[in-house]
Motif scaffolding. Structure first.
Motif, PDB file in Angstrom:
ATOM      1  N   UNK A   6     -14.985 -32.132  14.289  1.00 31.40           N
ATOM      2  CA  UNK A   6     -15.480 -32.659  15.563  1.00 31.40           C
ATOM      3  C   UNK A   6     -14.334 -32.951  16.539  1.00 31.40           C
ATOM      4  N   UNK A   7     -13.138 -33.228  16.021  1.00 35.84           N
ATOM      5  CA  UNK A   7     -12.002 -33.490  16.907  1.00 35.84           C
ATOM      6  C   UNK A   7     -11.544 -32.231  17.644  1.00 35.84           C
ATOM      7  N   UNK A   8     -11.960 -31.062  17.148  1.00 31.31           N
ATOM      8  CA  UNK A   8     -11.541 -29.802  17.759  1.00 31.31           C
ATOM      9  C   UNK A   8     -12.489 -29.327  18.855  1.00 31.31           C
ATOM     10  N   UNK A   9     -13.615 -30.004  19.026  1.00 29.15           N
ATOM     11  CA  UNK A   9     -14.673 -29.461  19.876  1.00 29.15           C
ATOM     12  C   UNK A   9     -14.224 -29.264  21.322  1.00 29.15           C
ATOM     13  N   UNK A  10     -13.421 -30.153  21.876  1.00 28.30           N
ATOM     14  CA  UNK A  10     -12.994 -30.023  23.268  1.00 28.30           C
ATOM     15  C   UNK A  10     -12.132 -28.773  23.455  1.00 28.30           C
ATOM     16  N   UNK A  11     -11.164 -28.571  22.559  1.00 28.96           N
ATOM     17  CA  UNK A  11     -10.272 -27.408  22.674  1.00 28.96           C
ATOM     18  C   UNK A  11     -11.042 -26.107  22.435  1.00 28.96           C
ATOM     19  N   UNK A  12     -11.939 -26.115  21.452  1.00 27.37           N
ATOM     20  CA  UNK A  12     -12.714 -24.908  21.169  1.00 27.37           C
ATOM     21  C   UNK A  12     -13.681 -24.619  22.315  1.00 27.37           C
ATOM     22  N   UNK A  13     -14.239 -25.659  22.901  1.00 24.95           N
ATOM     23  CA  UNK A  13     -15.135 -25.483  24.043  1.00 24.95           C
ATOM     24  C   UNK A  13     -14.421 -24.776  25.189  1.00 24.95           C
ATOM     25  N   UNK A  14     -13.160 -25.111  25.426  1.00 23.34           N
ATOM     26  CA  UNK A  14     -12.407 -24.448  26.487  1.00 23.34           C
ATOM     27  C   UNK A  14     -12.183 -22.972  26.172  1.00 23.34           C
ATOM     28  N   UNK A  15     -11.921 -22.663  24.900  1.00 20.90           N
ATOM     29  CA  UNK A  15     -11.752 -21.260  24.508  1.00 20.90           C
ATOM     30  C   UNK A  15     -13.050 -20.478  24.701  1.00 20.90           C
ATOM     31  N   UNK A  16     -14.165 -21.094  24.312  1.00 21.38           N
ATOM     32  CA  UNK A  16     -15.474 -20.443  24.477  1.00 21.38           C
ATOM     33  C   UNK A  16     -15.767 -20.239  25.956  1.00 21.38           C
ATOM     34  N   UNK A  17     -15.524 -21.263  26.766  1.00 24.50           N
ATOM     35  CA  UNK A  17     -15.793 -21.195  28.199  1.00 24.50           C
ATOM     36  C   UNK A  17     -15.026 -20.046  28.856  1.00 24.50           C
ATOM     37  N   UNK A  18     -13.797 -19.834  28.436  1.00 26.73           N
ATOM     38  CA  UNK A  18     -12.970 -18.779  29.027  1.00 26.73           C
ATOM     39  C   UNK A  18     -13.518 -17.390  28.728  1.00 26.73           C
ATOM     40  N   UNK A  19     -14.319 -17.260  27.664  1.00 29.97           N
ATOM     41  CA  UNK A  19     -14.844 -15.958  27.267  1.00 29.97           C
ATOM     42  C   UNK A  19     -16.247 -15.679  27.798  1.00 29.97           C
ATOM     43  N   UNK A  20     -16.857 -16.629  28.489  1.00 34.78           N
ATOM     44  CA  UNK A  20     -18.220 -16.428  28.983  1.00 34.78           C
ATOM     45  C   UNK A  20     -18.256 -15.400  30.108  1.00 34.78           C
ATOM     46  N   UNK A  21     -19.351 -14.668  30.177  1.00 29.78           N
ATOM     47  CA  UNK A  21     -19.566 -13.689  31.232  1.00 29.78           C
ATOM     48  C   UNK A  21     -20.305 -14.326  32.399  1.00 29.78           C
ATOM     49  N   UNK A  22     -20.264 -13.730  33.586  1.00 23.21           N
ATOM     50  CA  UNK A  22     -21.030 -14.254  34.717  1.00 23.21           C
ATOM     51  C   UNK A  22     -22.511 -14.395  34.358  1.00 23.21           C
ATOM     52  N   UNK A  23     -23.081 -15.523  34.736  1.00 23.60           N
ATOM     53  CA  UNK A  23     -24.487 -15.768  34.456  1.00 23.60           C
ATOM     54  C   UNK A  23     -24.750 -16.507  33.169  1.00 23.60           C
ATOM     55  N   UNK A  24     -23.719 -16.718  32.340  1.00 27.23           N
ATOM     56  CA  UNK A  24     -23.906 -17.498  31.122  1.00 27.23           C
ATOM     57  C   UNK A  24     -23.602 -18.960  31.420  1.00 27.23           C
ATOM     58  N   UNK A  25     -24.488 -19.877  31.003  1.00 28.87           N
ATOM     59  CA  UNK A  25     -24.317 -21.298  31.324  1.00 28.87           C
ATOM     60  C   UNK A  25     -22.990 -21.847  30.822  1.00 28.87           C
ATOM     61  N   UNK A  26     -22.403 -22.734  31.602  1.00 29.56           N
ATOM     62  CA  UNK A  26     -21.126 -23.334  31.243  1.00 29.56           C
ATOM     63  C   UNK A  26     -21.251 -24.187  29.990  1.00 29.56           C
ATOM     64  N   UNK A  27     -20.193 -24.185  29.187  1.00 28.63           N
ATOM     65  CA  UNK A  27     -20.142 -25.047  28.004  1.00 28.63           C
ATOM     66  C   UNK A  27     -19.455 -26.338  28.435  1.00 28.63           C
ATOM     67  N   UNK A  28     -20.234 -27.254  28.962  1.00 27.83           N
ATOM     68  CA  UNK A  28     -19.704 -28.488  29.530  1.00 27.83           C
ATOM     69  C   UNK A  28     -19.500 -29.539  28.441  1.00 27.83           C
ATOM     70  N   UNK A  29     -18.756 -30.611  28.757  1.00 25.25           N
ATOM     71  CA  UNK A  29     -18.586 -31.696  27.776  1.00 25.25           C
ATOM     72  C   UNK A  29     -19.913 -32.307  27.332  1.00 25.25           C
ATOM     73  N   UNK A  30     -20.976 -32.124  28.151  1.00 21.13           N
ATOM     74  CA  UNK A  30     -22.264 -32.683  27.790  1.00 21.13           C
ATOM     75  C   UNK A  30     -22.950 -31.911  26.672  1.00 21.13           C
ATOM     76  N   UNK A  31     -22.458 -30.697  26.377  1.00 21.26           N
ATOM     77  CA  UNK A  31     -23.056 -29.912  25.293  1.00 21.26           C
ATOM     78  C   UNK A  31     -22.819 -30.639  23.979  1.00 21.26           C
TER      79      UNK A  31
END
Length: 266
Positions: A6-31
């Motif tokens: 669970x401590x890795x979720x913020x860093x992994x979320x940023x990696x996932x966000x960088x790979x999203x395509x246009x039109x895919x919902x953002x992986x925000x801290x609220x996820x």
């Protein structure tokens, strides 16, 4: 390498966000964490992170063994795309964990993305898969349409009803009430929906442009800003796949990327 926590979720979320395509919902801290894990495909698998000597998360990979056929599945992989060596390290580690068996990569959809690696946007991961012995198959085209500037033009013979899951079903009717086509749309997330499929009666296939137009105008009228869809890649034996892509492009969709699935035999 170590297991995702669970401590890795913020860093992994940023990696996932960088790979999203246009039109895919953002992986925000609220996820919530369970949604992030579902997006990584962890319901019945494992996820590990690649960590630098300084403690920085450089990448994450999730994998599992299918109970049905005992094949391996490399579900998701995220790292800095301009450093192919990172992806190669993650893939090699997953292969070592999965053992000597056939392994499929990016063959399953998750809560965050459809099946298939977007090869144009993620060239480093594509090259790393090929270097590790995977062969790719061109499966889908990922298309996106922005509805922000689309003026609603509602059609009296198109009905949009809500499904139990919060998505929509659109029905196109003749003036006598006969249904001649329908479309299914996913539940909206942050003003984004997925056009899951469209279908027309065999003798009404020439009305595909009207069905798509009614989908888009009805959605724009309800405050939807982005629509995405996945279409099968063109096939020499099935020319209608190419026609379907042209139909969507004429309606305003843009082909963003090609989605490839991968397989590696032992």
């Amino acid at each position: 390498m170590r297991r995702f926590s669970s401590e890795d979720r913020s860093a992994v979320r940023e990696l996932v966000q960088a790979d999203l395509l246009p039109g895919q919902p953002a992986v925000t801290p609220a996820v919530p964490e369970h949604a992030l894990q579902a997006g990584l495909g962890l319901e019945d698998g494992d996820c590990e992170v690649l960590v630098s000597a300084a403690g920085t998360i450089l990448g994450a990979v999730s994998y599992a063994v299918r109970a049905g056929d005992n094949t391996g599945v490399l579900r998701q992989l995220h790292c800095f795309e301009d450093e192919q060596s990172l992806a190669q390290t993650l893939i090699a580690h997953a292969l070592a964990r999965l053992g000597r068996r056939t392994v499929h990569a990016f063959a399953e959809s998750t809560a965050l993305a459809p099946a298939g690696l977007p090869v144009r946007n993620r060239p480093g991961t594509r090259r790393a898969l090929e270097a590790c012995g995977f062969s790719g198959t061109d499966q889908w085209r990922y298309l996106h349409h922005r509805l922000d500037t689309l003026s609603p033009r509602l059609y009296a013979l198109a009905d949009l009803t809500e499904n139990a899951d919060g998505g929509w079903q659109l029905y196109l009717r003749e003036r006598d009430g006969t249904r001649i086509g329908e479309a299914r749309i996913s539940a909206p997330v942050d003003g984004t929906v997925v056009l899951e499929w469209v279908a027309l009666a065999p003798d009404r296939r020439h009305l595909g442009h009207i069905l798509l137009e009614q989908c888009l105008t009805n959605l724009a009228d309800r405050g939807i800003h982005h629509v995405t869809t996945c279409l099968q890649a063109p096939d020499d034996d099935r020319p209608h796949h190419e026609a379907a892509i042209h139909l969507h492009e004429a309606a305003g969709f843009t082909v963003i990327d090609q989605l490839h699935t991968y397989t590696r035999c032992p």
